[in-house]
Design a protein around this motif. Structure first.
Motif, short mmCIF file in Angstrom:
data_model
loop_
_atom_site.label_atom_id
_atom_site.label_comp_id
_atom_site.label_asym_id
_atom_site.label_seq_id
_atom_site.Cartn_x
_atom_site.Cartn_y
_atom_site.Cartn_z
N ASP A 154 0.82 -1.21 0.00
CA ASP A 154 0.00 0.00 0.00
C ASP A 154 0.86 1.26 0.00
O ASP A 154 0.47 2.28 -0.57
N ILE A 155 1.99 1.21 0.68
CA ILE A 155 2.87 2.38 0.77
C ILE A 155 4.32 1.90 0.87
O ILE A 155 4.62 0.92 1.56
N TRP A 156 5.20 2.58 0.14
CA TRP A 156 6.63 2.29 0.21
C TRP A 156 7.30 3.34 1.09
O TRP A 156 7.18 4.54 0.83
N ALA A 264 2.50 8.84 11.46
CA ALA A 264 1.35 7.94 11.49
C ALA A 264 0.17 8.53 10.73
O ALA A 264 -0.58 7.80 10.07
N THR A 265 -0.01 9.84 10.81
CA THR A 265 -1.07 10.49 10.02
C THR A 265 -0.82 10.27 8.54
O THR A 265 -1.75 9.97 7.78
N GLY A 266 0.44 10.41 8.11
CA GLY A 266 0.78 10.15 6.72
C GLY A 266 0.54 8.71 6.32
O GLY A 266 0.04 8.42 5.23
N LEU A 267 0.88 7.75 7.20
CA LEU A 267 0.64 6.34 6.91
C LEU A 267 -0.84 6.07 6.69
O LEU A 267 -1.23 5.34 5.77
N TYR A 268 -1.67 6.65 7.54
CA TYR A 268 -3.12 6.46 7.39
C TYR A 268 -3.62 7.09 6.10
O TYR A 268 -4.30 6.45 5.30
N TYR A 269 -3.28 8.34 5.90
CA TYR A 269 -3.77 9.08 4.73
C TYR A 269 -3.38 8.42 3.42
O TYR A 269 -4.18 8.33 2.49
N LYS A 270 -2.15 7.91 3.35
CA LYS A 270 -1.64 7.37 2.11
C LYS A 270 -2.05 5.92 1.85
O LYS A 270 -1.78 5.39 0.76
N THR A 271 -2.70 5.28 2.82
CA THR A 271 -3.10 3.89 2.63
C THR A 271 -4.61 3.67 2.68
O THR A 271 -5.08 2.57 2.40
N GLN A 272 -5.38 4.71 3.01
CA GLN A 272 -6.83 4.55 3.17
C GLN A 272 -7.60 5.34 2.11
O GLN A 272 -7.10 6.33 1.58
N PRO A 273 -8.83 4.91 1.79
CA PRO A 273 -9.62 5.59 0.76
C PRO A 273 -9.96 7.04 1.11
O PRO A 273 -10.06 7.89 0.23
N LYS A 274 -10.15 7.32 2.41
CA LYS A 274 -10.53 8.67 2.83
C LYS A 274 -9.55 9.17 3.89
O LYS A 274 -9.00 8.37 4.65
N PRO A 275 -9.36 10.48 3.96
CA PRO A 275 -8.41 11.04 4.94
C PRO A 275 -8.91 10.91 6.36
O PRO A 275 -10.09 10.62 6.59
N PRO A 276 -8.05 11.14 7.35
CA PRO A 276 -8.42 10.90 8.75
C PRO A 276 -9.46 11.87 9.32
O PRO A 276 -10.15 11.53 10.28
N ALA A 504 7.55 12.21 -14.43
CA ALA A 504 6.14 12.50 -14.18
C ALA A 504 5.33 12.66 -15.47
O ALA A 504 4.11 12.84 -15.41
N LYS A 505 5.98 12.58 -16.62
CA LYS A 505 5.27 12.76 -17.88
C LYS A 505 4.20 11.69 -18.04
O LYS A 505 4.41 10.53 -17.73
N GLY A 506 3.05 12.10 -18.54
CA GLY A 506 1.96 11.16 -18.77
C GLY A 506 1.03 10.99 -17.58
O GLY A 506 0.01 10.32 -17.69
N GLN A 507 1.36 11.61 -16.44
CA GLN A 507 0.50 11.50 -15.26
C GLN A 507 -0.45 12.70 -15.21
O GLN A 507 -0.19 13.70 -14.57
N GLU A 508 -1.57 12.61 -15.92
CA GLU A 508 -2.49 13.74 -16.02
C GLU A 508 -3.37 13.90 -14.79
O GLU A 508 -3.86 14.98 -14.52
N LYS A 509 -3.59 12.80 -14.07
CA LYS A 509 -4.52 12.86 -12.94
C LYS A 509 -4.10 11.83 -11.91
O LYS A 509 -4.06 10.64 -12.20
N GLN A 510 -3.75 12.30 -10.71
CA GLN A 510 -3.32 11.41 -9.65
C GLN A 510 -3.79 11.95 -8.30
O GLN A 510 -3.87 13.17 -8.11
N PRO A 511 -4.10 11.06 -7.35
CA PRO A 511 -4.45 11.53 -6.01
C PRO A 511 -3.33 12.37 -5.41
O PRO A 511 -2.16 12.11 -5.62
N PHE A 512 -3.73 13.35 -4.64
CA PHE A 512 -2.79 14.28 -4.02
C PHE A 512 -1.79 13.57 -3.12
O PHE A 512 -0.64 13.99 -2.97
N LYS A 513 -2.23 12.45 -2.51
CA LYS A 513 -1.38 11.74 -1.55
C LYS A 513 -0.09 11.21 -2.18
O LYS A 513 0.87 10.93 -1.47
N PHE A 514 -0.03 11.09 -3.49
CA PHE A 514 1.19 10.64 -4.16
C PHE A 514 2.28 11.71 -4.16
O PHE A 514 3.44 11.41 -4.36
N TYR A 515 1.91 12.96 -3.95
CA TYR A 515 2.85 14.06 -4.09
C TYR A 515 3.50 14.48 -2.78
O TYR A 515 4.52 15.17 -2.79
N VAL A 516 2.92 14.11 -1.64
CA VAL A 516 3.41 14.60 -0.35
C VAL A 516 4.11 13.51 0.43
O VAL A 516 3.99 12.34 0.13
#
Length: 516
Positions: A154-156, A264-276, A504-516
């Motif tokens: 789920d997260i690296w 831990a907040t980041g672990l939750y946010y980046k692995t769950q469908p909805k934020p905390p 990052a080329k070709g990534q037109e739409k991605q969840p915000f959690k991938f960037y932080v």
């Protein structure tokens, strides 16, 4: 609202409430998570799949840290110079107790790297090539893992030796190191020793030389197509394992409890469908967009990348990549051409409609520059008739505007000085009664807020300020009471940094959690 000439109208906005499990509310993320849990809390604990890449020591540091967060992590006792009542600090109750997620530190997927290989790669003379080689050590190990169809992750978590932080950023000095030529250097040397007409490949136009030599940006860009990531230094996870000659940690870190709250907040946010947590009071049908511009590195035409960050009342976001182009105009500000502005907004609106079944009623576009006629017409034309488009400029200020409480004390967070119907100063930092403190190094400076344009009727300035106050509380990369900037502006530079990387080329739409 009409203000008398030469009058200063000072107002105060209430602290926005956040929503947690069972619809319960609290202004502080830590209090809400401790008392109620995340707002989409499940009936059972959720097992998350964590992958860790690092040296053998780095992986061991992460495992030890992970074991510690399964139980209470206490705030350390105050030092001699500290106040006893440090209400902005809080004990961490434990990962499962706080977030309802868990993982077994002994069962995580681990990919080991040799410190000697990392060290050798960081010594390559050309910094671009050095950063590329180091990043490749991490990226190739993950791609091999995926190719072998090993367990899903789920997260690296990338655990970084200090030499990666010190040597793999723009402007890294790397003085006193025994440098190596690298492939680029060796080929360049061979080229110089051959006749001018010999067929030697010139690598100067390779993709890695178009990127900024920054390990963090490179990893984030590369993993946009893989999974969310968390980069953490070994010295952060185990500060007492890295001591100087005097017996103190080589670098100062947050106290253990605060560090765990944030990671831990980041672990939750980046692995769950909805934020905390999410905003407790947001008008239905409202969508916020933060405009992002970033000049392309070493582009001979001076082009820039544009993007939009979309945020809703759920708090979570999506990043949309727009077109590259000559967006920096003669006034030294960024403005889109009509077609690019239209296409970018259509991407945002289509996604909103997919999520909600109808277009937004209000679309607030936050930018740090003004909106010119061409791009504004494009925004309005792209939006359906039922959507009111509002352009808001948000700028930080320096020391030119100061306001004090009782002559000497910092103003309350949420203080607003209304200059007219559409312009105001807003103090998003300041004294917070709930914490009984002001967390900041100097007298707080306000944001300068201007409601620039509107497709239909402009909303009241107080409504805009209340929205911005709420957006300072949905940074899920930490667990702070608030940020000084709304999330629509806070991460604009970081998102732009990632999007301008070749990976990052070709990534037109991605969840915000991938960037932080």
């Amino acid at each position: 609202m009409k203000f008398p000439e030469q009058s200063l109208v000072v107002d105060h906005l209430h602290e926005p409430a956040l929503e947690f499990a069972f619809g319960e509310r609290s202004p502080h993320p830590k209090d809400g998570l401790f008392l109620y849990g995340p707002h989409s809390k499940g009936k059972k604990s959720r097992e998350i799949r964590v992958g860790v890449i690092g040296t053998t020591d780095g992986i061991a540091h992460f495992r030890n840290w992970a074991r510690s967060i399964m139980q209470v992590v206490a705030v350390p006792p105050p030092g001699k110079a500290e106040k006893k009542d440090r209400l902005h600090l809080a004990n961490f109750p434990g990962l499962e107790e706080t977030f309802g997620i868990s993982f077994d530190p002994d069962e995580i997927s681990t990919l080991s790297l040799q410190l000697a290989d990392i060290d050798r790669a960081t010594r390559i003379e050309n910094l671009n090539e050095a950063v590329d080689k180091v990043a490749r050590l991490y990226i190739d190990r993950v791609r091999k893992h995926l190719k072998n169809e090993e367990g899903a992750v789920d997260i690296w978590v990338l655990v970084l030796p200090e030499i990666v932080y010190e040597r793999c950023r723009p402007g890294s000095k790397r003085t006193g190191l025994a440098m190596e030529a690298g492939e680029f250097g060796r080929r360049q040397k061979a080229k110089a020793s051959l006749p001018l007409l010999a067929g030697v490949i010139d690598q100067s136009n390779e993709d890695i030389f178009n990127d900024v030599p920054d390990f963090h940006r490179r990893i984030k860009a590369e993993f946009l197509a893989i999974a969310p990531t968390q980069l953490v230094r070994e010295t952060t996870l185990a500060p007492n394992a890295f001591l100087n000659k005097a017996g103190y940690p080589v670098r100062k870190t947050q106290d253990a409890a605060t560090l765990v709250w944030n990671l831990a907040t980041g672990l939750y946010y980046k692995t769950q469908p909805k934020p905390p947590w999410r905003l407790g009071s947001v008008r239905p049908g409202v969508c916020y967009i933060g405009m992002v511009y970033k000049s392309l590195p070493d582009d001979p035409n001076g082009h820039a990348c544009c993007a939009a960050q979309m945020f809703l009342n759920e708090g979570d976001g999506v990043v949309f990549r727009g077109a590259n182009g000559p967006w920096k105009t003669g006034d030294h500000e960024f403005h889109l051409k009509k077609a690019a502005a239209k296409n970018l907004l259509k991407l945002v609106l289509a996604t909103y409609k997919e999520m909600h079944g109808e277009p937004p009623k209000e679309l607030f576009i936050h930018g740090q520059t003004y909106f010119n006629d061409e791009e504004w017409r494009a925004f309005c034309e792209a939006a359906p008739k039922s959507t009111n488009v509002v352009g808001v400029r948000i700028r930080t200020t320096g020391g030119e505007t100061k306001l004090f409480r009782d002559g000497d004390y910092p103003v309350l967070r949420g203080t607003a000085m209304l200059l007219d119907d559409h312009v105001a100063y807003l103090w998003t930092t300041g004294y917070v009664p709930q914490l009984d403190t002001y967390i900041g190094p100097e007298t707080p400076n306000p944001l300068h807020i201007t409601v620039m344009r509107s497709k239909y009727e402009r909303p009241a300035i107080r409504v805009v300020l209340e929205d911005i106050m709420g957006l300072t509380k949905i940074n899920y990369n930490s667990c702070n009471f608030n940020d000084g900037l709304p999330v629509t502006v806070r991460f604009a530079r970081m998102v732009g940094d990632v999007l301008t990387m070749g990976s990052a080329k070709g990534q037109e739409k991605q969840p915000f959690k991938f960037y932080v």
